[in-house]
Design an enzyme around this catalytic site. Sequence first.
Site, PDB file in Angstrom:
ATOM      1  N   ASP A   1      -0.491  -2.801   3.553  1.00  0.00           N
ATOM      2  CA  ASP A   1       0.484  -3.254   2.562  1.00  0.00           C
ATOM      3  C   ASP A   1       1.261  -2.062   2.031  1.00  0.00           C
ATOM      4  O   ASP A   1       0.676  -1.111   1.510  1.00  0.00           O
ATOM      5  CB  ASP A   1      -0.207  -4.004   1.420  1.00  0.00           C
TER       6      ASP A   1
ATOM      7  N   HIS B   1      10.146  -3.348  -8.368  1.00  0.00           N
ATOM      8  CA  HIS B   1       8.758  -3.696  -8.686  1.00  0.00           C
ATOM      9  C   HIS B   1       7.976  -2.441  -9.046  1.00  0.00           C
ATOM     10  O   HIS B   1       7.275  -2.404 -10.067  1.00  0.00           O
ATOM     11  CB  HIS B   1       8.117  -4.400  -7.484  1.00  0.00           C
TER      12      HIS B   1
ATOM     13  N   GLU C   1       2.342 -12.194  -5.309  1.00  0.00           N
ATOM     14  CA  GLU C   1       3.303 -11.128  -4.999  1.00  0.00           C
ATOM     15  C   GLU C   1       4.214 -11.623  -3.885  1.00  0.00           C
ATOM     16  O   GLU C   1       3.752 -11.962  -2.788  1.00  0.00           O
ATOM     17  CB  GLU C   1       2.590  -9.828  -4.593  1.00  0.00           C
TER      18      GLU C   1
ATOM     19  N   GLU D   1       6.339 -11.165  -0.989  1.00  0.00           N
ATOM     20  CA  GLU D   1       6.510 -10.108   0.019  1.00  0.00           C
ATOM     21  C   GLU D   1       7.013 -10.727   1.320  1.00  0.00           C
ATOM     22  O   GLU D   1       6.979 -11.941   1.499  1.00  0.00           O
ATOM     23  CB  GLU D   1       5.176  -9.397   0.313  1.00  0.00           C
TER      24      GLU D   1
ATOM     25  N   GLN E   1      -7.494  -5.084 -10.872  1.00  0.00           N
ATOM     26  CA  GLN E   1      -6.659  -3.977 -10.396  1.00  0.00           C
ATOM     27  C   GLN E   1      -6.566  -2.858 -11.440  1.00  0.00           C
ATOM     28  O   GLN E   1      -6.676  -1.672 -11.100  1.00  0.00           O
ATOM     29  CB  GLN E   1      -5.252  -4.522 -10.082  1.00  0.00           C
TER      30      GLN E   1
ATOM     31  N   TYR F   1      -7.925   0.649  -9.830  1.00  0.00           N
ATOM     32  CA  TYR F   1      -6.890   1.160  -8.919  1.00  0.00           C
ATOM     33  C   TYR F   1      -6.811   2.681  -8.847  1.00  0.00           C
ATOM     34  O   TYR F   1      -6.251   3.217  -7.884  1.00  0.00           O
ATOM     35  CB  TYR F   1      -5.517   0.553  -9.234  1.00  0.00           C
TER      36      TYR F   1
ATOM     37  N   LYS G   1      -7.144  -7.107  -4.384  1.00  0.00           N
ATOM     38  CA  LYS G   1      -6.184  -7.571  -3.381  1.00  0.00           C
ATOM     39  C   LYS G   1      -6.838  -8.202  -2.158  1.00  0.00           C
ATOM     40  O   LYS G   1      -6.132  -8.654  -1.269  1.00  0.00           O
ATOM     41  CB  LYS G   1      -5.351  -6.368  -2.887  1.00  0.00           C
TER      42      LYS G   1
HETATM   43 CA    CA Z   1       1.203  -6.092  -2.505  1.00  0.00          CA
END
Ligand code: CA
Length: 439
Positions: free
Chosen positions: A138, A145, A210, A212, A251, A255, A264
Amino acid sequence: MIELDATHDPALRSWVASANSPQADFPIQNLPFGRLRRAGQDWRIGVAIGDEVLDLRLVAEHGAWSEELHGLLQPLAAGDLNAFMALGGAARHRLRAELSSALAASVAPSAQSALARCLVPQREVELGVPCDIGDYTDFYIGIHHATSVGKLFRPDNPLLPNYKWVPIGYHGRASTILPDGRAFARPHGQIKAPDSEVPQLRASQRVDFELEMGVVIGQGNGVGEAVPIERAEEHVFGLTLFNDWSARDVQAWEYQPLGPFLSKNFASTISPWIVTLEALAPFRAPFARPADDPQPLPYLQCDTNRNQGAFDVQLEVWLQTAAMRERGLPAHCISRSGFAQAAYWTVAQMVAHHTVGGCALRPGDLLGTGTLSGPEPQQAGSLLELSQGGRKPIVLPDGEQRSFLLDGDCITLKGACERPGAARIGFGSCSATLLAAVD
Ligand code: CA
């Protein structure tokens, strides 16, 4: 670059009537690849046309094809889309030309009826993850964003200094990429409340979507073989819609320092159809950087990338809550964005960068773009941004509010390319419902 040819002619019509509607996602100019299964049968490879799917095993059996075409159809008839993808752009281009001719309205009635037996309505089949995805990476190419999420976490330093130099990404999990329509449970994870000294394992309270796109690799490259940017798109089969579901509270705690992990890897949803680079050829756009931004390093730039590196795809996010569904209310569009406007890096740059150190990409590998938020706040591709970190819930037409997703919420991503002088190319649906956590 892929030249426009007779398969792109906007006047071209199909004898499959549903493909000729101006709002169809799958006109004869599209011809995307996916996987289908009839009840009780095995998985097949198909090409979408209008509301139908052309079952390529039946096509191989019933069509009057040349020896060369039979060769191309063989892996597809065997149900192995990855083997066909590995053949590269020339094979894809060749098959597209043949299928386009065979599905065109001008074809003789006898040939029509032979191929008509290979069609099955999309509503009668299960559509799967479109190919075998071996590895999934990813990226984070949506600069609006990256900036607005950066502001939430680091108000004084939203965009880290490497962002404009490196196409940032992380290696994700292919094992939890789910097909369109597959519901999933709210995930558990370690969450540390701001007022608590220690974290707890509990169900995420901040599940988010999200928006994408997915880049599906066709021809692979070997270990140690960097793909030069001039040849990067030769390794791309096509694009899909992609929803990288995210647990924001998990997250936030996990993270740093290595990036997202369990926040994720519980679910991502991919759309059923891979729209090929050929179908997208009329919708290429220049890639440009503001003059005062750093220009890409030489291995990330070439004339073709500068002139036509971007894809002009319009994107939408739709939400239907459980209450809306119970009352028969339709889904509501909560965001509109665009791939070209959102992306700081191109697909070719993603491939060139991914391989520059010698990483091998294989047929069917998936590269997520990262969240494709547009420049305006209402064009954001996640609830994290739309609700400003949960502080300002969005209000739906029925009066419900959302900071993050609640159980029963269904998110649908949509995408389409439209411009005068070209047939509309759609991506189909990328939809899933969040279920209650499993205790
Ligand atoms: Ca993503």
